[in-house]
Design a protein around this motif. Structure first.
Motif, PDB file in Angstrom:
ATOM      1  N   GLU A 263      -1.629   1.969  -0.369  1.00  0.00           N
ATOM      2  CA  GLU A 263      -1.072   3.309  -0.596  1.00  0.00           C
ATOM      3  C   GLU A 263       0.308   3.174  -1.226  1.00  0.00           C
ATOM      4  O   GLU A 263       1.004   2.194  -0.996  1.00  0.00           O
ATOM      5  CB  GLU A 263      -0.873   4.045   0.738  1.00  0.00           C
ATOM      6  CG  GLU A 263      -2.127   4.632   1.339  1.00  0.00           C
ATOM      7  CD  GLU A 263      -1.845   5.192   2.734  1.00  0.00           C
ATOM      8  OE1 GLU A 263      -0.807   5.848   2.919  1.00  0.00           O
ATOM      9  OE2 GLU A 263      -2.664   4.935   3.623  1.00  0.00           O
TER      10      GLU A 263
ATOM     11  N   GLU B 119      -4.347   1.474  -4.679  1.00  0.00           N
ATOM     12  CA  GLU B 119      -5.499   2.070  -3.981  1.00  0.00           C
ATOM     13  C   GLU B 119      -6.754   1.240  -4.201  1.00  0.00           C
ATOM     14  O   GLU B 119      -7.622   1.178  -3.337  1.00  0.00           O
ATOM     15  CB  GLU B 119      -5.695   3.526  -4.436  1.00  0.00           C
ATOM     16  CG  GLU B 119      -4.600   4.429  -3.865  1.00  0.00           C
ATOM     17  CD  GLU B 119      -4.725   5.894  -4.280  1.00  0.00           C
ATOM     18  OE1 GLU B 119      -5.567   6.197  -5.167  1.00  0.00           O
ATOM     19  OE2 GLU B 119      -3.977   6.717  -3.723  1.00  0.00           O
ATOM     20  N   SER B 120      -6.844   0.566  -5.363  1.00  0.00           N
ATOM     21  CA  SER B 120      -8.031  -0.259  -5.613  1.00  0.00           C
ATOM     22  C   SER B 120      -8.071  -1.452  -4.650  1.00  0.00           C
ATOM     23  O   SER B 120      -9.109  -2.071  -4.485  1.00  0.00           O
ATOM     24  CB  SER B 120      -8.075  -0.718  -7.071  1.00  0.00           C
ATOM     25  OG  SER B 120      -7.195  -1.799  -7.266  1.00  0.00           O
ATOM     26  N   TYR B 121      -6.939  -1.772  -4.026  1.00  0.00           N
ATOM     27  CA  TYR B 121      -6.900  -2.846  -3.018  1.00  0.00           C
ATOM     28  C   TYR B 121      -6.840  -2.278  -1.605  1.00  0.00           C
ATOM     29  O   TYR B 121      -6.471  -2.997  -0.668  1.00  0.00           O
ATOM     30  CB  TYR B 121      -5.689  -3.750  -3.252  1.00  0.00           C
ATOM     31  CG  TYR B 121      -5.784  -4.567  -4.516  1.00  0.00           C
ATOM     32  CD1 TYR B 121      -6.708  -5.599  -4.631  1.00  0.00           C
ATOM     33  CD2 TYR B 121      -4.966  -4.300  -5.605  1.00  0.00           C
ATOM     34  CE1 TYR B 121      -6.806  -6.349  -5.789  1.00  0.00           C
ATOM     35  CE2 TYR B 121      -5.053  -5.036  -6.774  1.00  0.00           C
ATOM     36  CZ  TYR B 121      -5.978  -6.057  -6.855  1.00  0.00           C
ATOM     37  OH  TYR B 121      -6.085  -6.785  -8.005  1.00  0.00           O
ATOM     38  N   GLY B 122      -7.132  -0.987  -1.475  1.00  0.00           N
ATOM     39  CA  GLY B 122      -7.090  -0.374  -0.138  1.00  0.00           C
ATOM     40  C   GLY B 122      -5.680  -0.041   0.323  1.00  0.00           C
ATOM     41  O   GLY B 122      -5.450   0.200   1.508  1.00  0.00           O
TER      42      GLY B 122
ATOM     43  N   PRO C  51      -3.451  -3.736   2.930  1.00  0.00           N
ATOM     44  CA  PRO C  51      -4.042  -4.379   4.099  1.00  0.00           C
ATOM     45  C   PRO C  51      -3.821  -5.892   4.037  1.00  0.00           C
ATOM     46  O   PRO C  51      -3.766  -6.464   2.944  1.00  0.00           O
ATOM     47  CB  PRO C  51      -5.537  -4.041   3.972  1.00  0.00           C
ATOM     48  CG  PRO C  51      -5.754  -3.615   2.571  1.00  0.00           C
ATOM     49  CD  PRO C  51      -4.433  -3.153   2.018  1.00  0.00           C
TER      50      PRO C  51
ATOM     51  N   ASP D 113      -0.286  -4.163   8.564  1.00  0.00           N
ATOM     52  CA  ASP D 113      -0.210  -3.943   7.119  1.00  0.00           C
ATOM     53  C   ASP D 113       1.030  -4.622   6.545  1.00  0.00           C
ATOM     54  O   ASP D 113       2.054  -4.774   7.212  1.00  0.00           O
ATOM     55  CB  ASP D 113      -0.104  -2.435   6.811  1.00  0.00           C
ATOM     56  CG  ASP D 113      -1.443  -1.737   6.917  1.00  0.00           C
ATOM     57  OD1 ASP D 113      -2.478  -2.422   6.786  1.00  0.00           O
ATOM     58  OD2 ASP D 113      -1.455  -0.510   7.148  1.00  0.00           O
TER      59      ASP D 113
END
Ligand SMILES: Nc1ncnc2c1ncn2[C@@H]1O[C@H](COP(=O)(O)OP(=O)(O)O)[C@@H](O)[C@H]1O
Ligand SMILES: [Mg+2]
Length: 229
Positions: free
Chosen positions: A208, A203-206, A225, A159
């Protein structure tokens, strides 16, 4: 400077749009409370007031889902494979004049390897600008030094990570969870939308976003990610 304002204009225009239906709901509720004191009860008028409240509540919900759609309905062409380090460098150029004017020393400690993520670069800039400006605000009332550091690195998991730390007031322990809720603000002119918007974007891109306190000040960290090769 434009980007600094983009982030806060986005927040304050949403706040402004929501203020209208919320204000209408409040005054209609107060009117209903008055009507309840009258004898006999005017049921027809109460019914109308309740319908108005439902309508305004729907308007408020539409504004919020509009924001979600803005993020979710993006097309593949808005997304770019970019290096988070480059985004941080861009943000530093954008915020430096304002940050320096407010007596803050901004440092970056960037990973030596490229940190490739797949994002709309403007979204990522907005997230970092929001976090930086919150850090600057948090140092306003405390004694020097006023240090703000942006760090990036590649986690063992693969990440991509960033940490924005300041030497400000820190976050009261009982507020650590609620600051990510919409409209939670401790500032007279605050909107309380910077952090919820930043978290929604990540969050819309996975990704946090989370917050912790340090010995002095706060640190906001996020991870995304990695872009697929
Ligand atoms: N770096 C920070 N240090 C201390 N408190 C912070 C920091 N960042 C955010 N906060 C707290 O979280 C609240 C919400 O932040 P935000 O959602 O950006 O809204 P706003 O900046 O408009 O108040 C702030 O009002 C502040 O109380
Ligand atoms: Mg803010």
């Amino acid at each position: 400077m434009n980007r600094v304002t983009t982030a806060s204009v986005l927040s304050s225009s949403i706040a402004h749009e929501l203020n209208q239906p919320l204000g209408a709901i409040l005054s209609n509720t107060e009117a209903a409370q008055m009507l309840l004191k009258a004898h006999p009860l005017d049921m027809a008028q109460l019914g109308e007031i309740l319908s108005d409240i439902v309508r305004d509540e729907q308007r408020a919900s539409e504004i919020i889902s509009g924001l979600r759609n803005l993020l979710n309905n993006r097309t593949e062409s808005d997304l770019q494979t970019l290096d988070l380090n480059d985004t941080v460098r861009d943000v530093v150029k954008i915020v430096s004049p304002e940050v320096t004017r407010r007596g803050v020393i901004l440092r970056t400690i960037l990973a030596t390897e490229p940190l490739r993520v797949r994002c709309d670069p403007i979204h990522l800039q907005q997230v970092i600008i929001n976090l930086v400006m919150n850090g600057v605000d948090a140092m306003e009332e405390v004694a020097n030094p006023h240090n703000l550091t942006i760090r990036t690195n590649l986690a063992d998991t693969g990440d991509v990570e960033a940490r924005i730390s300041d030497s400000g007031t820190g976050i009261p322990n009982d507020k650590l969870a609620s600051i990510f809720n919409a409209f939670v603000t401790t500032k007279p002119q605050g909107t309380g939308l910077g952090l919820p918007i930043a978290r929604t974007i990540l969050e819309s891109y996975g990704g946090e976003l989370w917050a912790e306190n340090r010995t002095r000040g706060a640190v906001f960290s996020f991870k995304l990610p990695p872009a697929k090769a």
